[in-house]
Design an enzyme around this catalytic site. Structure first.
Site, mmCIF file in Angstrom:
data_model
loop_
_atom_site.group_PDB
_atom_site.id
_atom_site.type_symbol
_atom_site.label_atom_id
_atom_site.label_comp_id
_atom_site.label_asym_id
_atom_site.label_seq_id
_atom_site.Cartn_x
_atom_site.Cartn_y
_atom_site.Cartn_z
ATOM 1 N N LYS A 1 -39.850 75.431 49.987
ATOM 2 C CA LYS A 1 -40.737 74.528 50.712
ATOM 3 C C LYS A 1 -42.113 75.165 50.875
ATOM 4 O O LYS A 1 -42.269 76.139 51.608
ATOM 5 C CB LYS A 1 -40.191 74.187 52.107
ATOM 6 C CG LYS A 1 -40.979 73.015 52.748
ATOM 7 C CD LYS A 1 -40.875 72.961 54.252
ATOM 8 C CE LYS A 1 -41.895 73.819 54.950
ATOM 9 N NZ LYS A 1 -43.297 73.309 54.842
ATOM 10 N N GLU B 1 -40.888 87.981 56.716
ATOM 11 C CA GLU B 1 -42.167 88.702 56.621
ATOM 12 C C GLU B 1 -43.130 87.939 57.508
ATOM 13 O O GLU B 1 -43.541 86.824 57.176
ATOM 14 C CB GLU B 1 -42.619 88.772 55.163
ATOM 15 C CG GLU B 1 -43.709 89.810 54.917
ATOM 16 C CD GLU B 1 -45.080 89.173 54.897
ATOM 17 O OE1 GLU B 1 -45.774 89.272 55.937
ATOM 18 O OE2 GLU B 1 -45.456 88.591 53.878
ATOM 19 N N CYS C 1 -51.585 88.412 56.561
ATOM 20 C CA CYS C 1 -50.709 88.989 57.583
ATOM 21 C C CYS C 1 -50.885 90.499 57.704
ATOM 22 O O CYS C 1 -50.701 91.072 58.775
ATOM 23 C CB CYS C 1 -49.254 88.645 57.295
ATOM 24 S SG CYS C 1 -48.752 88.969 55.605
ATOM 25 N N GLU D 1 -52.636 88.310 66.939
ATOM 26 C CA GLU D 1 -53.031 88.076 65.545
ATOM 27 C C GLU D 1 -53.939 86.849 65.502
ATOM 28 O O GLU D 1 -53.518 85.735 65.821
ATOM 29 C CB GLU D 1 -51.799 87.854 64.669
ATOM 30 C CG GLU D 1 -52.163 87.695 63.209
ATOM 31 C CD GLU D 1 -50.957 87.463 62.311
ATOM 32 O OE1 GLU D 1 -50.965 87.938 61.172
ATOM 33 O OE2 GLU D 1 -49.997 86.794 62.762
#
Length: 478
Positions: free
Chosen positions: A184, A258, A292, A389
């Protein structure tokens, strides 16, 4: 001092890619409508232009795709590794042949500069398929036992920041090890995955081995929860990763996550300043900071703070923000209005908490989603911009005096995905790297990737490794 030369526009041609007005789901080797007929639009972040209308997968479509993958698994897993390798090699070569087309497509759908999709993303995509093609007939010698077996159907959910590269990270090892795939892609960047579906057909890949389901979070949740999925691989936010871990808990599904990061880029007083500045810039402004493993926290030894900051500000003043299809562009568009709003909120909070914000003079386009490259100084470890983040072109600058203090500050985060060390002393690099709780530690560089090298995190950055020999294990019954 004004530049003596101005850059002339150097746009890449859009004519190399033919985007259809609508796309279906790719199930069992065919493009098909969603069971409930739902569709959504994908837009170009730099202009807000609608690029195409895409079928939106639901739970019924997920079930159909998993059944197709299960059916295909029997024959695909029984093929000799050397035969599976031929398909992977063929896919890699087609990606190379169509790399210009795919780079333009990715830039249009994602918003990142063509210079990055052309020179970083696409070469790495092809390299991952080449690399894992080489492993397909050598699994007995990978260190996981004499006869490692595939798991079955892999359900894979990927993010929007590296749409085609994350697809390669997931699909290449899955196919090499004999698994079949239901993938997906992110709802804001479905097009390159759908083009990859066409590449699978072009390569003659057996029907059902790879299935592509564009859709929203509900489709991803249905895929993760499907009882006939044997392996779940997810790259994305830590919050969603935690929900996936809860869903998979108590089942026999293998899981790799992850997730987010807040990487520290540590610069010592003996580092080559100009080289370090280039590394800092690529560490946080590559892909508009939507990475990331971005080096979003700069830790500078106190004695060189002013010199390095002056040099960094001069360098940021030369970055070119604008049309992502222009080959001179350094900073492209933010991927979506939602992501731009998140960046803006966190930056405003940083200012409200007392950190000092700076951006170079920067004219933002009137349409699309844009954010100027931004520095925060006078930052403490308690500031939101040093802890959360942001996933945007925003760098927080902190200082340290001793290596021990640098390690303590670098590790003072719930994340543990990446770090960078800048120094001329090899012994210091090794000593620091052994103490940093980060899955990847770069020395005198940043954001360098290779398919032979494992990638992954500690703590809330997830678990499991992708890439390299280590990346095979998650797709094998060992």
């Amino acid at each position: 001092m004004a530049s003596l030369f101005e850059y002339a526009p150097a746009p890449e041609s859009r004519s190399v890619v033919d985007i259809a007005p609508s796309y279906g789901l790719f199930i069992d080797g065919e493009f098909t409508e969603a069971a409930d007929g739902k569709v959504f639009k994908t837009v170009s972040p730099s202009s807000e232009e609608v690029l195409s209308e895409v079928a939106r997968a639901g739970a019924e479509d997920v079930d159909r795709a998993v059944r197709a993958a299960r059916k295909a698994f029997e024959k695909w897993s029984a093929l000799p590794g050397s035969e599976r390798a031929k398909y992977l090699f063929r896919i890699a070569r087609i990606i190379q042949e169509r790399s210009r087309e795919l780079a333009v497509l990715e830039t249009l759908d994602n918003g990142k500069p063509i210079r990055e999709t052309r020179d970083a993303d696409l070469p790495l995509v092809a390299a991952h398929f080449f690399y894992y093609a080489g492993w397909a007939d050598k699994l007995d010698h990978a260190g996981f036992g004499a006869d490692p077996r595939p798991l079955g159907v892999a359900g894979q959910v990927i993010p929007w920041n590296f749409p085609l590269l994350m697809l390669a990270w997931k699909i290449a090892p899955a196919l090499a090890t004999g698994n079949t795939v239901v993938l997906k892609p992110a709802e804001t960047t479905p097009l390159s995955a759908l083009f990859f579906a066409d590449i699978c057909r072009q390569a003659g890949l057996p029907k059902g081995v790879v299935n592509i389901l564009p859709g929203y979070g509900d489709a991803g949740a249905a895929l993760v929860a499907h009882p006939d999925v044997n392996k779940v691989a997810f790259t994305g936010s830590t919050a969603v990763g935690k929900e996936i871990a809860k869903t998979v808990a108590g089942t026999r599904k293998k899981l790799t996550l992850e997730l987010g990061g807040k990487g520290a880029n540590i610069v010592f007083d003996d580092a080559p300043i100009d080289q370090a500045v280039e590394g800092i810039v690529s560490g946080i402004f590559f892909n508009q900071g939507q990475v990331c493993c971005a080096g979003s926290r700069l830790l500078v030894q106190e004695s060189i703070h002013d010199e390095l900051l002056d040099s960094l500000k001069r360098r940021l003043s030369t970055l070119r923000l604008g049309d992502p299809l222009d080959k001179n562009t350094d900073i492209g568009a933010i991927n979506s209005a939602e992501q731009l709003a998140r960046i803006t909120t966190l930056v405003e909070r940083g200012e409200a908490e007392g950190a000092e914000r700076w951006s170079p003079e920067c004219e933002l386009p009137t349409s699309g989603f844009w954010f100027a490259p931004t520095l925060f100084t006078n930052v403490t470890q308690a500031h939101t911009v040093a802890r959360d983040e942001i996933f945007g072109p925003v760098l927080s600058v902190l200082t340290f005096r001793t290596p021990d203090e640098a390690v303590a500050k670098a590790n003072n985060t719930p994340y543990g995905l990446s770090a960078g060390i800048w120094t001329e002393k090899g012994s210091r690099i090794l000593a620091m790297a052994s103490k940093l709780r980060a899955g990847v530690v770069w020395s005198n560089t940043f954001n360098k990737f290779d398919p032979t090298s494992p990638f992954g995190g500690y703590k809330e950055s997830g678990f499991g490794r992708e890439g390299g020999r280590h990346g095979l294990e998650a797709y094998l019954d060992v």
